[in-house]
Design a protein around this motif. Sequence first.
Motif, PDB file in Angstrom:
ATOM      1  N   UNK A  58      -4.744  -2.578  -8.809  1.00 31.52           N
ATOM      2  CA  UNK A  58      -4.567  -2.512  -7.371  1.00 31.52           C
ATOM      3  C   UNK A  58      -4.537  -4.003  -7.049  1.00 31.52           C
ATOM      4  N   UNK A  59      -3.996  -4.195  -5.735  1.00 35.75           N
ATOM      5  CA  UNK A  59      -3.987  -5.685  -5.100  1.00 35.75           C
ATOM      6  C   UNK A  59      -3.667  -5.700  -3.696  1.00 35.75           C
ATOM      7  N   UNK A  60      -4.154  -6.665  -2.993  1.00 34.98           N
ATOM      8  CA  UNK A  60      -4.038  -6.984  -1.719  1.00 34.98           C
ATOM      9  C   UNK A  60      -4.035  -8.479  -1.323  1.00 34.98           C
ATOM     10  N   UNK A  61      -4.120  -8.790  -0.354  1.00 30.66           N
ATOM     11  CA  UNK A  61      -4.143 -10.203  -0.003  1.00 30.66           C
ATOM     12  C   UNK A  61      -5.383 -10.557   1.157  1.00 30.66           C
ATOM     13  N   UNK A  62      -5.867 -11.781   1.005  1.00 31.65           N
ATOM     14  CA  UNK A  62      -6.953 -12.251   1.623  1.00 31.65           C
ATOM     15  C   UNK A  62      -6.567 -13.417   2.625  1.00 31.65           C
ATOM     16  N   UNK A  63      -7.117 -13.338   3.809  1.00 33.62           N
ATOM     17  CA  UNK A  63      -6.786 -14.533   4.788  1.00 33.62           C
ATOM     18  C   UNK A  63      -8.232 -14.972   5.333  1.00 33.62           C
ATOM     19  N   UNK A  64      -8.546 -16.396   5.453  1.00 37.42           N
ATOM     20  CA  UNK A  64      -9.837 -16.676   5.675  1.00 37.42           C
ATOM     21  C   UNK A  64     -10.958 -16.392   4.556  1.00 37.42           C
ATOM     22  N   UNK A  65     -10.531 -16.254   3.565  1.00 35.77           N
ATOM     23  CA  UNK A  65     -11.293 -15.431   2.481  1.00 35.77           C
ATOM     24  C   UNK A  65     -11.960 -14.101   2.727  1.00 35.77           C
ATOM     25  N   UNK A 100      -9.608  -3.638   1.987  1.00 35.01           N
ATOM     26  CA  UNK A 100     -10.291  -3.386   0.749  1.00 35.01           C
ATOM     27  C   UNK A 100     -10.871  -2.047   0.467  1.00 35.01           C
ATOM     28  N   UNK A 101     -11.330  -1.375   1.340  1.00 32.52           N
ATOM     29  CA  UNK A 101     -11.724   0.028   1.158  1.00 32.52           C
ATOM     30  C   UNK A 101     -10.740   0.938   0.668  1.00 32.52           C
ATOM     31  N   UNK A 102      -9.435   0.779   1.388  1.00 32.62           N
ATOM     32  CA  UNK A 102      -8.406   1.660   0.934  1.00 32.62           C
ATOM     33  C   UNK A 102      -7.818   1.462  -0.536  1.00 32.62           C
ATOM     34  N   UNK A 103      -7.742   0.103  -0.819  1.00 35.87           N
ATOM     35  CA  UNK A 103      -7.299  -0.339  -2.115  1.00 35.87           C
ATOM     36  C   UNK A 103      -8.190  -0.019  -3.022  1.00 35.87           C
ATOM     37  N   UNK A 104      -9.613   0.106  -2.960  1.00 39.68           N
ATOM     38  CA  UNK A 104     -10.584   0.352  -3.848  1.00 39.68           C
ATOM     39  C   UNK A 104     -10.518   1.849  -4.180  1.00 39.68           C
ATOM     40  N   UNK A 130      -4.825 -11.170  -4.053  1.00 40.40           N
ATOM     41  CA  UNK A 130      -6.071 -10.829  -4.836  1.00 40.40           C
ATOM     42  C   UNK A 130      -5.742  -9.459  -5.731  1.00 40.40           C
ATOM     43  N   UNK A 131      -5.851  -9.592  -7.063  1.00 38.85           N
ATOM     44  CA  UNK A 131      -5.442  -8.476  -7.918  1.00 38.85           C
ATOM     45  C   UNK A 131      -6.639  -8.311  -8.742  1.00 38.85           C
ATOM     46  N   UNK A 132      -6.772  -7.048  -9.370  1.00 39.76           N
ATOM     47  CA  UNK A 132      -7.900  -6.598 -10.114  1.00 39.76           C
ATOM     48  C   UNK A 132      -7.266  -5.399 -10.869  1.00 39.76           C
TER      49      UNK A 132
END
Length: 280
Positions: A34-41, A46-50, A89-91
């Motif tokens: 899965x993957x998403x993006x971060x801004x300001x770290x 995240x909950x939905x992607x997890x 952000x990819x895992x």
Amino acid sequence: MKNLGYYNGEYDLIESMKIPMNDRVCYFGDGVYDATYSRNHNIFALDEHIDRFFNSAGLLQIKIPYTKDELKALLKEMVKKVDSGEQFVYWQVTRGTGMRNHAFPGEDVKANIWIILKPLEIKDMSQKIKLITLEDTRFLHCNIKTLNLLPNVIAAQKTEEAGCQEGIFHRGDRVTECAHSNVSIIKDGIFKTAPADNLILPGIARAHIIKMCKKFDIPVNETPFTLKELMDADEVIVTSSGQFCMVACEIDGKPVGGRASEIVKKLQDALLDEFLEETK
């Protein structure tokens, strides 16, 4: 660090990481991601992607060696180690490491966790994109975010050779999704998108744009649509984690869309505001 690779507790610059040859990903693509993006770290949605990540793994009987909360905590820790706050952000998880054998390894073999982080910004939604259509030759479990992406790779190469930004898959006359994204249309004020069955990946960005449509009382129709409906649409919209609401101006060399720009702008502004608020 300028970027970060992580494998089962060890991490370094991506280009310095080494992976065991017997990781089942090497022979079978045996895993999900899965993957998403971060801004300001801060990691977006995240909950939905997890949740989707654990669902994909469960459908392939892969036991993730972390709870959802543990994996979220790990990802939040890792993004802070990269200098840039704006990251891709990819895992992924693979079934484990063992001598090559098509059957699953024994229960004593633990799954492997990978993380890849690199500086990257979300797409500028003011830019319109060109698309091509491609026959969907993938298998019948597109709802699983599997690592078996060779059909998507071939589609991406054809798309690039055509001077376009994305390829739209179809099975016969039915439009399914894109090589890296979901595709939807607007016609007569109605937002229409393919149903979340086994022929598409249920995109997180797709869910967010549906939520915004409902917020603005824009009717949503989650039923299959055809290639003719695609070409006749008032707008053709591509959505993914890094491009929340991109609008097409051309498909297969023919102009499309441009007839519901007010609706599109309302959705784009709302989605960008949501991203900025969650990652401030």
